[in-house]
Design an enzyme around this catalytic site. Sequence first.
Site, PDB file in Angstrom:
ATOM      1  N   ASP A  14       0.875  -1.158   0.000  1.00  0.00           N
ATOM      2  CA  ASP A  14       0.000   0.000   0.000  1.00  0.00           C
ATOM      3  C   ASP A  14       0.921   1.220   0.000  1.00  0.00           C
ATOM      4  O   ASP A  14       2.111   1.111   0.319  1.00  0.00           O
ATOM      5  CB  ASP A  14      -0.886  -0.033   1.253  1.00  0.00           C
ATOM      6  N   ASP A  16      -0.060   5.128   1.013  1.00  0.00           N
ATOM      7  CA  ASP A  16      -0.248   6.081   2.117  1.00  0.00           C
ATOM      8  C   ASP A  16      -0.261   5.363   3.466  1.00  0.00           C
ATOM      9  O   ASP A  16      -1.041   4.441   3.688  1.00  0.00           O
ATOM     10  CB  ASP A  16      -1.558   6.860   1.920  1.00  0.00           C
TER      11      ASP A  16
END
Length: 178
Positions: A14, A16
Amino acid sequence: MLWGIDHSWTLFLDRDGVINVRLMGDYVKNREEFSFISGVPEAIVQFNNIFSRIFVVTNQQGIGKGVMTESNLLDVHSYMLDGVRMVGGKIDHCYFAPQLEIENSNMRKPGSGMALKAKLDFPEIDFSRSVMVGDSDSDIEFGKNLGMRTVKVTNEESDTSNADLYVKSLKEFSDLLI
């Protein structure tokens, strides 16, 4: 090596809250708002020595909301990839889902669309020999739905996931593997 990980494995990350500092209640809309979490570029270099491929999979509904453009996002990703390259690392590709959460698109995590797109682009990917690292329950659900091992980067949000491993940072995970 943890889970028998070797160079045939694939790493999904991922963005953020895992690679860069998450802007709570906002979106990283430009280079100036992008800030690597400490140790991340170096961790990616370590991952390059372990995994065959590294991909970023990121929900980016800021595009769907009109807060930013796809061009803004691609510029942020170019900046991120350059930052990783500057220390000798490499991310193979960044996949993103611009759809709004309310659209229930399979492209958005926990849907499997971004991983299936990666497999189309890189047919050698074996999800049973893959790891998903994320900081949200939807990241962990994404990995679990595809049969991946899952690593949760802990944060202040509530956690209802059942990740295979919990770490404080991507750097901590890379240190566990070497």
